[in-house]
Motif scaffolding. Structure first.
Motif, PDB file in Angstrom:
ATOM      1  N   ASP A   9       0.820  -1.212   0.000  1.00  0.00           N
ATOM      2  CA  ASP A   9       0.000   0.000   0.000  1.00  0.00           C
ATOM      3  C   ASP A   9       0.853   1.260   0.000  1.00  0.00           C
ATOM      4  OD1 ASP A   9      -2.497  -1.454   0.180  1.00  0.00           O
ATOM      5  OD2 ASP A   9      -1.885  -1.935   2.230  1.00  0.00           O
ATOM      6  N   CYS A  17      -5.061  -0.570  -0.278  1.00  0.00           N
ATOM      7  CA  CYS A  17      -6.036  -1.520  -0.819  1.00  0.00           C
ATOM      8  C   CYS A  17      -7.145  -1.823   0.181  1.00  0.00           C
ATOM      9  CB  CYS A  17      -5.351  -2.798  -1.284  1.00  0.00           C
ATOM     10  SG  CYS A  17      -4.656  -3.850   0.020  1.00  0.00           S
ATOM     11  N   TRP A  21     -10.940  -1.280  -0.690  1.00  0.00           N
ATOM     12  CA  TRP A  21     -11.877  -2.402  -0.583  1.00  0.00           C
ATOM     13  C   TRP A  21     -13.072  -2.017   0.289  1.00  0.00           C
ATOM     14  CZ3 TRP A  21     -13.803  -6.382  -2.766  1.00  0.00           C
ATOM     15  CH2 TRP A  21     -14.470  -7.376  -2.053  1.00  0.00           C
ATOM     16  N   VAL A  81      -9.724  -5.836  -8.231  1.00  0.00           N
ATOM     17  CA  VAL A  81      -8.301  -5.691  -8.545  1.00  0.00           C
ATOM     18  C   VAL A  81      -8.116  -5.162  -9.960  1.00  0.00           C
ATOM     19  CG1 VAL A  81      -6.117  -6.929  -8.864  1.00  0.00           C
ATOM     20  CG2 VAL A  81      -7.576  -7.451  -6.892  1.00  0.00           C
ATOM     21  N   ILE A  85      -7.674  -1.411  -8.685  1.00  0.00           N
ATOM     22  CA  ILE A  85      -6.272  -1.444  -8.274  1.00  0.00           C
ATOM     23  C   ILE A  85      -5.309  -1.322  -9.449  1.00  0.00           C
ATOM     24  CG2 ILE A  85      -4.475  -2.821  -7.161  1.00  0.00           C
ATOM     25  CD1 ILE A  85      -6.539  -1.698  -5.211  1.00  0.00           C
ATOM     26  N   ILE A 121      -3.593  -8.977  -5.673  1.00  0.00           N
ATOM     27  CA  ILE A 121      -2.974  -7.741  -6.161  1.00  0.00           C
ATOM     28  C   ILE A 121      -1.518  -7.997  -6.527  1.00  0.00           C
ATOM     29  CG2 ILE A 121      -2.274  -5.398  -5.554  1.00  0.00           C
ATOM     30  CD1 ILE A 121      -4.769  -5.275  -3.734  1.00  0.00           C
TER      31      ILE A 121
END
Length: 217
Positions: A9, A17, A21, A81, A85, A121
C-alpha cells in the motif's frame, strides 16, 4: 540470489487496498457506506500517524466478511483488482521489479493488509510470493477473525523470519521498499532499505541515514 521485499500500500500502488476495498464493500451494499467509510478514515489516520492497533482495524474491516465463503469474496475481489487497483500500480515500481527479476532476485510482497487482497494484487503485479494478514475460516466461512502473527510493524519481521526459515533463505543482501514509518523495524533489518513515497517520519529517518528516497508517484 538476494531477496527483494516490497510493501504494497502506497508503495507498489498509489493508495491503500484495504480502504479501497472498504469503498468497494460500500458499493456492493455490504456495509452502511457513510458510517463505515467514516470509521475507516479515522482508523487509517491513526495508521498514518503510527498509532493504530491493527487488531482494531482488522476486527472492523473483516466484519462484513463474516458468514461469506472465501470463494464468494474472491469472485468479487477479482474485478476489484482489475478495475480499481490495476490503474493505481506505479510504473516505476514495475520497472524496479523487472530489474530485480533480471538480476535473479527472489521477489516477496509483505503487507499489513489482509491476504485475500494482497495475494491477488501481488499476482497482478507479477509477484507470487506474499505475506499478509491471514484470515480464519470456520466450516468454509470467514469468521471475521485473523490467524497467527499480524504482518504489521515488528510482526512483519516475525513472519518474514519464519518464511525465510521455511524457504531456506536469508536476509543477506536483501532489499526492502516501503513508504511507511510503521515499516522502520524491517527497513532497519535489511542491508538495502529504500524509502518510497515516504511519510514525513520515514523521510526524515531516510535522509539522516542516507537511504535512497524514491518517488514512484
Amino acid at each position: 540470489m538476494a531477496l527483494a521485499i516490497f510493501d504494497l500500500d502506497d508503495t507498489l500502488i498509489d493508495g491503500d487496498c484495504a480502504s479501497l476495498w472498504s469503498q468497494q464493500m460500500a458499493r456492493l451494499g455490504w456495509v452502511d457506506g457513510e458510517s463505515f467509510l467514516q470509521r475507516d478514515a479515522e482508523l487509517m489516520k491513526a495508521y498514518s500517524e503510527g498509532k493504530l492497533a491493527m487488531e482494531d482495524y482488522m476486527a472492523f474491516s473483516l466484519a462484513p466478511l463474516v458468514g461469506r465463503t472465501s470463494e464468494e469474496v474472491a469472485h468479487l475481489v477479482e474485478p476489484f483488482v482489475e478495475e480499481v487497483i490495476e490503474p493505481l500500480i506505479h510504473g516505476d515500481a514495475c520497472k524496479v521489479i523487472a530489474q530485480h527479476r533480471a538480476a535473479g532476485d527472489r521477489l516477496l510482497v509483505i503487507s499489513a493488509s489482509s491476504i485475500h487482497l494482497v495475494a491477488p494484487i501481488a499476482a497482478r503485479i507479477g509477484i507470487d510470493e506474499v505475506l499478509g494478514i491471514d484470515l480464519e475460516i470456520e466450516h468454509g466461512f470467514y469468521s471475521g477473525r485473523t490467524q497467527g502473527v499480524l504482518t504489521y510493524r515488528e510482526g512483519k519481521i516475525t513472519r518474514l523470519l519464519e518464511w525465510l526459515a521455511a524457504k531456506g533463505e536469508s536476509l543477506e543482501g536483501a532489499s526492502f521498499y516501503s513508504d511507511s514509518r510503521n515499516d522502520l523495524p524491517l527497513l532497519l533489518k535489511v542491508s538495502k532499505p529504500n524509502a518510497v513515497n515516504p511519510d514525513p517520519v520515514l523521510l526524515e529517518h531516510a535522509q539522516k541515514a542516507g537511504w535512497p528516497v524514491l518517488n514512484w508517484r
